[in-house]
Design an enzyme around this catalytic site. Sequence first.
Site, PDB file in Angstrom:
ATOM      1  N   LYS A  13       0.840  -1.214   0.000  1.00  0.00           N
ATOM      2  CA  LYS A  13       0.000   0.000   0.000  1.00  0.00           C
ATOM      3  C   LYS A  13       0.875   1.265   0.000  1.00  0.00           C
ATOM      4  CE  LYS A  13      -2.041  -1.130   3.884  1.00  0.00           C
ATOM      5  NZ  LYS A  13      -1.348  -2.425   4.183  1.00  0.00           N
ATOM      6  N   ARG A  85      -9.776   1.063   8.237  1.00  0.00           N
ATOM      7  CA  ARG A  85      -9.365  -0.304   8.557  1.00  0.00           C
ATOM      8  C   ARG A  85     -10.443  -1.049   9.318  1.00  0.00           C
ATOM      9  NH1 ARG A  85      -3.410   0.555   8.582  1.00  0.00           N
ATOM     10  NH2 ARG A  85      -2.458  -1.432   9.029  1.00  0.00           N
ATOM     11  N   ARG A 119      11.740  -5.941   5.212  1.00  0.00           N
ATOM     12  CA  ARG A 119      11.602  -4.486   4.996  1.00  0.00           C
ATOM     13  C   ARG A 119      12.577  -3.703   5.884  1.00  0.00           C
ATOM     14  NH1 ARG A 119       5.833  -1.812   5.519  1.00  0.00           N
ATOM     15  NH2 ARG A 119       5.829  -2.962   7.486  1.00  0.00           N
ATOM     16  N   ARG A 152      11.345  -1.901  11.300  1.00  0.00           N
ATOM     17  CA  ARG A 152      10.217  -1.446  12.107  1.00  0.00           C
ATOM     18  C   ARG A 152       9.989  -2.411  13.268  1.00  0.00           C
ATOM     19  NH1 ARG A 152       5.165   0.229   8.307  1.00  0.00           N
ATOM     20  NH2 ARG A 152       4.049  -1.064   9.812  1.00  0.00           N
ATOM     21  N   ARG A 163      -0.684  -9.066  13.163  1.00  0.00           N
ATOM     22  CA  ARG A 163      -1.219  -8.056  12.238  1.00  0.00           C
ATOM     23  C   ARG A 163      -2.045  -8.717  11.134  1.00  0.00           C
ATOM     24  NH1 ARG A 163       4.167  -5.360  10.661  1.00  0.00           N
ATOM     25  NH2 ARG A 163       2.935  -4.132   9.197  1.00  0.00           N
TER      26      ARG A 163
HETATM   27  P1  AP5 Z   1       4.883  -1.605   1.897  1.00  0.00           P
HETATM   28  O1  AP5 Z   1       4.600  -0.783   0.681  1.00  0.00           O
HETATM   29  O2  AP5 Z   1       5.598  -0.941   3.027  1.00  0.00           O
HETATM   30  O3  AP5 Z   1       3.551  -2.356   2.372  1.00  0.00           O
HETATM   31  P2  AP5 Z   1       2.285  -1.822   3.160  1.00  0.00           P
HETATM   32  O4  AP5 Z   1       1.096  -2.493   2.595  1.00  0.00           O
HETATM   33  O5  AP5 Z   1       2.291  -0.325   3.206  1.00  0.00           O
HETATM   34  O6  AP5 Z   1       2.604  -2.469   4.571  1.00  0.00           O
HETATM   35  P3  AP5 Z   1       2.545  -1.870   6.031  1.00  0.00           P
HETATM   36  O7  AP5 Z   1       3.203  -2.905   6.903  1.00  0.00           O
HETATM   37  O8  AP5 Z   1       3.126  -0.484   6.114  1.00  0.00           O
HETATM   38  O9  AP5 Z   1       1.051  -1.816   6.286  1.00  0.00           O
HETATM   39  P4  AP5 Z   1       0.360  -1.936   7.604  1.00  0.00           P
HETATM   40  O10 AP5 Z   1      -0.989  -1.731   7.112  1.00  0.00           O
HETATM   41  O11 AP5 Z   1       0.565  -3.144   8.414  1.00  0.00           O
HETATM   42  O12 AP5 Z   1       1.112  -0.828   8.504  1.00  0.00           O
HETATM   43  P5  AP5 Z   1       0.782   0.709   8.772  1.00  0.00           P
HETATM   44  O13 AP5 Z   1       2.057   1.434   8.777  1.00  0.00           O
HETATM   45  O14 AP5 Z   1      -0.331   1.174   7.911  1.00  0.00           O
HETATM   46  O15 AP5 Z   1       5.733  -2.892   1.423  1.00  0.00           O
HETATM   47  C1  AP5 Z   1       6.198  -3.842   2.351  1.00  0.00           C
HETATM   48  C2  AP5 Z   1       7.587  -4.353   1.906  1.00  0.00           C
HETATM   49  O16 AP5 Z   1       7.458  -5.053   0.665  1.00  0.00           O
HETATM   50  C3  AP5 Z   1       8.618  -3.248   1.643  1.00  0.00           C
HETATM   51  O17 AP5 Z   1       9.881  -3.696   2.041  1.00  0.00           O
HETATM   52  C4  AP5 Z   1       8.564  -3.032   0.121  1.00  0.00           C
HETATM   53  O18 AP5 Z   1       9.805  -2.567  -0.386  1.00  0.00           O
HETATM   54  C5  AP5 Z   1       8.240  -4.433  -0.364  1.00  0.00           C
HETATM   55  N1  AP5 Z   1       7.401  -4.449  -1.568  1.00  0.00           N
HETATM   56  C6  AP5 Z   1       6.319  -3.659  -1.844  1.00  0.00           C
HETATM   57  N2  AP5 Z   1       5.794  -3.992  -3.039  1.00  0.00           N
HETATM   58  C7  AP5 Z   1       6.546  -5.008  -3.523  1.00  0.00           C
HETATM   59  C8  AP5 Z   1       6.502  -5.786  -4.732  1.00  0.00           C
HETATM   60  N3  AP5 Z   1       5.571  -5.583  -5.675  1.00  0.00           N
HETATM   61  N4  AP5 Z   1       7.423  -6.747  -4.882  1.00  0.00           N
HETATM   62  C9  AP5 Z   1       8.389  -6.969  -3.937  1.00  0.00           C
HETATM   63  N5  AP5 Z   1       8.489  -6.268  -2.801  1.00  0.00           N
HETATM   64  C10 AP5 Z   1       7.578  -5.301  -2.593  1.00  0.00           C
HETATM   65  O19 AP5 Z   1       0.176   0.612  10.264  1.00  0.00           O
HETATM   66  C11 AP5 Z   1       1.011   0.301  11.364  1.00  0.00           C
HETATM   67  C12 AP5 Z   1       0.157   0.247  12.628  1.00  0.00           C
HETATM   68  O20 AP5 Z   1      -0.434   1.551  12.861  1.00  0.00           O
HETATM   69  C13 AP5 Z   1      -1.026  -0.724  12.607  1.00  0.00           C
HETATM   70  O21 AP5 Z   1      -0.644  -2.046  12.935  1.00  0.00           O
HETATM   71  C14 AP5 Z   1      -1.946  -0.080  13.662  1.00  0.00           C
HETATM   72  O22 AP5 Z   1      -1.503  -0.366  14.967  1.00  0.00           O
HETATM   73  C15 AP5 Z   1      -1.757   1.407  13.399  1.00  0.00           C
HETATM   74  N6  AP5 Z   1      -2.731   1.919  12.413  1.00  0.00           N
HETATM   75  C16 AP5 Z   1      -2.459   2.461  11.195  1.00  0.00           C
HETATM   76  N7  AP5 Z   1      -3.601   2.809  10.563  1.00  0.00           N
HETATM   77  C17 AP5 Z   1      -4.621   2.486  11.406  1.00  0.00           C
HETATM   78  C18 AP5 Z   1      -6.039   2.565  11.315  1.00  0.00           C
HETATM   79  N8  AP5 Z   1      -6.651   3.071  10.216  1.00  0.00           N
HETATM   80  N9  AP5 Z   1      -6.767   2.130  12.354  1.00  0.00           N
HETATM   81  C19 AP5 Z   1      -6.191   1.629  13.470  1.00  0.00           C
HETATM   82  N10 AP5 Z   1      -4.858   1.494  13.617  1.00  0.00           N
HETATM   83  C20 AP5 Z   1      -4.071   1.927  12.590  1.00  0.00           C
END
Ligand code: AP5
Length: 212
Positions: A13, A85, A119, A152, A163
Site C-alpha cells: 500500500k 481499517r 523491509r 520497524r 497483524r
Molecule cells: P509496503 O509498501 O511498506 O507495504 P504496506 O502495505 O504499506 O505495509 P505496512 O506494513 O506499512 O502496512 P500496515 O498496514 O501493516 O502498517 P501501517 O504502517 O499502515 O511494502 C512492504 C515491503 O514489501 C517493503 O519492504 C517493500 O519494499 C516491499 N514491496 C512492496 N511492493 C513489492 C513488490 N511488488 N514486490 C516486492 N516487494 C515489494 O500501520 C502500522 C500500525 O499503525 C497498525 O498495525 C496499527 O496499529 C496502526 N494503524 C495504522 N492505521 C490504522 C487505522 N486506520 N486504524 C487503526 N490502527 C491503525
Amino acid sequence: VIVVLLGPPGAGKGTQAVRLARALDLEHVSTGDLFRDHLRRRTDLGEAAESYMRAGDLVPDSIVTAMVRERVADGTRFVLDGFPRTLAQAQELESFAPVDAAVLITVPDDVLRARLTGRRVCAVGGHVYHVTEHPPREAGVCDVDGSLLIQREDDTEETVSRRLEVYREQTRPLRDYYALDSRLLEIDGTGSVETVARRMAAALGGIPALPS
Ligand code: AP5
C-alpha cells in the site's frame, strides 16, 4: 478525489501510494506514518497509539478518525493508505470525505511475511526498502537522504502474525462494504512494483473523477 488503498500488511500500500500520488497529483496520507511521526515526537497522540502498534493491534477508531479528519479537512485530492481499517472508520469517512474508489491489493500470506521481515525503513524520512527485492545502493543507508535504515518494531515474525490476524478479522470485511456499491477495485499485488503499479493504473482508468 478520494482513493483508498486496502490490503493486508505488506501488500504494498505504502509503496504504491507514493507512486500513485505522484502520478495523479494526489496527497498521500498514511495513518501508520502519521502515528510513527507522532511517536518520534513523543506527542500525546503518539503515546496513546504506541502500545497498540507495538502489539500489532489497531489503534481505537475514535483516535484514528479524529487524526484523519483533521488531516483531510482542507483538501480534496487524497490517496489514503491504511485508512479506513474497520467498518466504523469507513462509515465515518463517508461523512467528511466520500470515497471514489477503494483499491484492494491482494497478496498471499507467505509473500507478505517475506516482504515484512525483509523491509527496512529510513529512520528520518520513512523511505521504504527491502533487503533483497528493493535494496538501497549502499547496504543500511537510505538512497534519498543518507540516513540509517532500520527495521520497524512491528516487523518481527510474531507481530506480523498478529497483524495478519487483525487484518482478516477487522479490515477484510471492508471488501464487501465497498463492493456493495461497486467502488471496489481488486488487484493482484504479486510481481514487481512496476507490474503492480500498471495493474493499479489500469483498474483506476475507469474512474471518471481521475485523469486517465
Ligand atoms: P509496503 O509498501 O511498506 O507495504 P504496506 O502495505 O504499506 O505495509 P505496512 O506494513 O506499512 O502496512 P500496515 O498496514 O501493516 O502498517 P501501517 O504502517 O499502515 O511494502 C512492504 C515491503 O514489501 C517493503 O519492504 C517493500 O519494499 C516491499 N514491496 C512492496 N511492493 C513489492 C513488490 N511488488 N514486490 C516486492 N516487494 C515489494 O500501520 C502500522 C500500525 O499503525 C497498525 O498495525 C496499527 O496499529 C496502526 N494503524 C495504522 N492505521 C490504522 C487505522 N486506520 N486504524 C487503526 N490502527 C491503525
